[in-house]
Design an enzyme around this catalytic site. Structure first.
Site, PDB file in Angstrom:
ATOM      1  N   GLU A  77     -15.010   1.977  -6.052  1.00 41.61           N
ATOM      2  CA  GLU A  77     -15.960   2.534  -5.074  1.00 41.61           C
ATOM      3  C   GLU A  77     -15.395   3.736  -4.326  1.00 41.61           C
ATOM      4  OE1 GLU A  77     -14.359  -0.336  -4.837  1.00 41.61           O
ATOM      5  OE2 GLU A  77     -13.986  -0.987  -2.783  1.00 41.61           O
TER       6      GLU A  77
ATOM      7  N   HIS B 247     -10.305  -0.548  -6.953  1.00 40.71           N
ATOM      8  CA  HIS B 247     -11.470  -0.304  -6.097  1.00 40.71           C
ATOM      9  C   HIS B 247     -12.177   0.967  -6.563  1.00 40.71           C
ATOM     10  CE1 HIS B 247     -10.924  -3.337  -2.940  1.00 40.71           C
ATOM     11  NE2 HIS B 247      -9.639  -3.181  -3.150  1.00 40.71           N
TER      12      HIS B 247
ATOM     13  N   CYS C 147     -11.730  -6.105  -7.325  1.00 39.66           N
ATOM     14  CA  CYS C 147     -10.462  -6.576  -6.766  1.00 39.66           C
ATOM     15  C   CYS C 147     -10.504  -8.101  -6.589  1.00 39.66           C
ATOM     16  CB  CYS C 147     -10.149  -5.836  -5.477  1.00 39.66           C
ATOM     17  SG  CYS C 147      -8.377  -5.800  -5.165  1.00 39.66           S
TER      18      CYS C 147
HETATM   19  N1  GLN Z   1      -6.639 -10.629  -1.524  1.00 40.08           N
HETATM   20  C1  GLN Z   1      -6.491 -10.123  -2.859  1.00 40.08           C
HETATM   21  C2  GLN Z   1      -5.097  -9.560  -3.087  1.00 40.08           C
HETATM   22  O1  GLN Z   1      -4.416  -9.244  -2.157  1.00 40.08           O
HETATM   23  C3  GLN Z   1      -7.546  -9.085  -3.168  1.00 40.08           C
HETATM   24  C4  GLN Z   1      -7.451  -7.859  -2.318  1.00 40.08           C
HETATM   25  C5  GLN Z   1      -8.677  -7.004  -2.365  1.00 40.08           C
HETATM   26  O2  GLN Z   1      -9.744  -7.441  -2.751  1.00 40.08           O
HETATM   27  N2  GLN Z   1      -8.558  -5.765  -1.934  1.00 40.08           N
HETATM   28  O3  GLN Z   1      -4.677  -9.409  -4.196  1.00 40.08           O
END
Ligand code: GLN
Length: 547
Positions: free
Chosen positions: A510, A508, A382
């Site tokens: 994970e 994500h 992410c």
């Molecule tokens: N802050 C980034 C976004 O909002 C990444 C978010 C995250 O890593 N879950 O796109």
């Protein structure tokens, strides 16, 4: 009709109620019962989505985009069922619906009160989970008996047994039996007090699970049984385990599932337990004869629970490879000044995890650069993928000042940006891309190879996206878009074919790893990291087979 098991905790927080509930869930599942789980959290946030992971731990995301408590991660990993946003309820969400109903006039002029309106709403949320296709619903109550906020929940689950019948409800209470070194004794008094507190709210526990650092003797079990008025078979000793995955087997040895099935009139003869696959797993967990050093470069490194699912995913991949994962928590703010190239080069692999806000960003970008230049296997998750994109833009594509517009609204090259239709971020709840989305993988790419499929579905939680306007320039700079949304507009995966493992995902992954079904991306990272650790040649991707 479904049966219900309520798990409460006493004496102290953090005793492992979630793991106890999950372990019981796994045992029932290994008896062939169909189960689901949920968590009732007494705090006032509507969901944990707005809570700081540095204080509260990770926000676990479900397929349907629920932002939930990290215990749901344990549930999914143990019972191997996908849960939903309905599997986590907070006081805040209960009150939101009660107040909305009141405003609509649903209560027909009545005074709206904790009993019955709030308690009814709580019961309704639990009942909603039951169905003809489920044998058991396990409900964990967050917090500790005696907390102010927990009272309506305890009252609701007390009423529950009356509503659905004695044989359909089991109350499990988790307590602590401390060892006092001065007189060399294990003490039952805190357990007695905690049970007294529960009883004062009208609940007599059926099972008491005692956490302790050494086994509870038969004599002590007899004492707890007598003083707390539970069957002696229902006093379960839960000593600290070296791996969380050993807990179900230990609970089974203590007879937990037998007793609960008996109480709930769930047939054990027709449902003999099949422990084989879990024993296999635990056998692998106990025989890890290689070590791999993985650095996690993040901003919440003082609170490892903030990255709980990532840690578990690395462990799962480790179980697969017979390798123990030695984690190094690296504060992104200290890279590269205090923690430089030499330190990172001693690692076998790196994870750059997700996160929100500017703190630590430049360190993560530096880490991505070091990983790229020093050929260290790296997985960007992410935010981690976003910093990989920024790094390539600045350092290879020559886009000076490139950034995510989350961190620099005036960046001349917003290579990570809000999608046009999502420009309003004044409401911090619900403006994110949340939940499972499919991605089409580029045949021949590393991610396609790892997933072994052309479509991958992963869970998301972010506001910002790869800015498609820069795709050609970034690909020319060697960062290939290896997975995109089905309409081709959103970039979901990036990778460097010329690197042992340089993979970023906007999702994500994970959240979908399981102890006995490691996730392909973590497996790939560990594979490359073990090659590095053990001096084998890296496995590179042939660009000709891609294009
Ligand atoms: N802050 C980034 C976004 O909002 C990444 C978010 C995250 O890593 N879950 O796109």
């Amino acid at each position: 009709m479904s049966k219900f098991i309520f798990v409460t905790g006493g004496v102290s927080s953090s005793l492992g109620k979630g793991l106890t509930a999950s372990s019981l869930g796994r045992l029932l599942k290994m008896r062939g019962y169909r189960i689901t789980m949920c968590k009732l959290d007494p705090y006032i946030n509507v969901d944990p989505g707005t809570m700081n992971p540095g204080e509260h731990g990770e926000v676990f995301v479900t397929d349907d985009g629920g932002e939930t408590d990290l215990d749901l991660g344990h549930y999914e990993r143990f019972i191997d069922e996908s849960l939903s946003r309905n599997s986590n309820t907070t006081t805040g969400s209960i009150y939101s619906s009660v107040i909305a109903k009141e405003r609509r006039g649903d209560y027909l002029g009545k005074t709206v009160q904790v009993i019955p309106h709030v308690t009814d709403e709580i019961k309704e949320r639990v009942k909603r989970l039951a169905s003809d296709d489920l044998d058991v619903v396990i409900v964990e109550i967050g917090g500790t008996v005696g907390d102010i906020e927990i009272v309506p929940f305890i009252e609701a689950i007390r009423q529950f047994r009356r509503d659905v019948g004695r044989d359909n409800v089991c109350y499990v209470h988790l307590t602590l039996v401390p060892y006092l070194a001065v007189n060399g004794e294990q003490k039952t008094k805190p357990t007695q007090h905690s049970v007294t507190e529960l009883r004062s709210r009208g609940i007599q526990p059926d099972v008491i699970v005692c956490r302790s650092d050494q086994p509870i003797s038969e004599g002590l079990k007899r004492k707890i049984s007598l003083l707390c008025d539970v069957n002696i078979q229902a006093v379960i000793s839960a000593i600290d385990a070296s791996s969380i995955y050993e807990i179900p087997l230990a609970m089974h040895e203590e007879g937990l599932d037998d007793f609960v099935c008996d109480l709930l009139k769930l047939d054990v003869e027709d449902h003999p337990i099949n422990l084989a696959s879990w024993e296999d797993l635990v056998d692998r967990v106990e025989h890890l004869d290689r070590t791999v050093r993985i650095g996690v470069i993040g901003k919440y490194v003082n609170m490892p629970d903030a990255y709980l699912s990532i840690v578990e995913s690395l462990n799962h991949a480790g179980f697969h490879h017979g390798a123990k994962v030695a984690l190094e928590w690296i504060d992104a703010e200290r890279v590269p000044t205090e923690i430089g190239v030499d330190v990172l080069e001693r690692l076998d692999g790196i994870v750059i995890p997700g996160g929100f806000g500017e703190r630590g960003i430049e360190g993560m970008i530096a880490a991505a650069q070091i990983a790229r230049e020093s050929q260290i296997p790296v997985l960007g998750i992410c935010l981690g993928m976003q910093v990989m994109v920024v790094e390539t833009a600045r350092n290879i594509a020559g886009l000076e000042g490139a950034n995510s517009s989350e961190f620099d609204r005036l960046s001349p090259h917003p290579v990570i940006d809000l999608m046009a239709e999502q420009l309003d971020v004044s409401d911090m709840g619900g403006t994110m891309r949340l939940g499972a989305y499919p991605a089409m993988l580029l045949p021949g790419s590393r991610v396609a190879d790892l997933y072994g499929t052309e479509v991958a579905s992963e869970r998301h939680r972010h506001r910002y996206e790869y800015n498609g306007r820069y795709k050609t320039r970034l690909e020319t700079a060697g960062l290939l878009c290896s997975g995109v949304s089905p309409d081709g507009r959103l970039v979901e995966f990036v990778e460097r074919p010329d690197h042992p493992f340089f993979v970023g995902t906007q999702a994500h992954p994970e959240f979908k790893s399981r102890p006995d079904r490691q996730h392909p991306l973590f497996q790939g990272l560990l594979d490359a990291a073990l090659d590095r650790a053990e001096g084998r040649d890296p496995h590179l991707i042939d660009l000709d087979t891609i294009r």
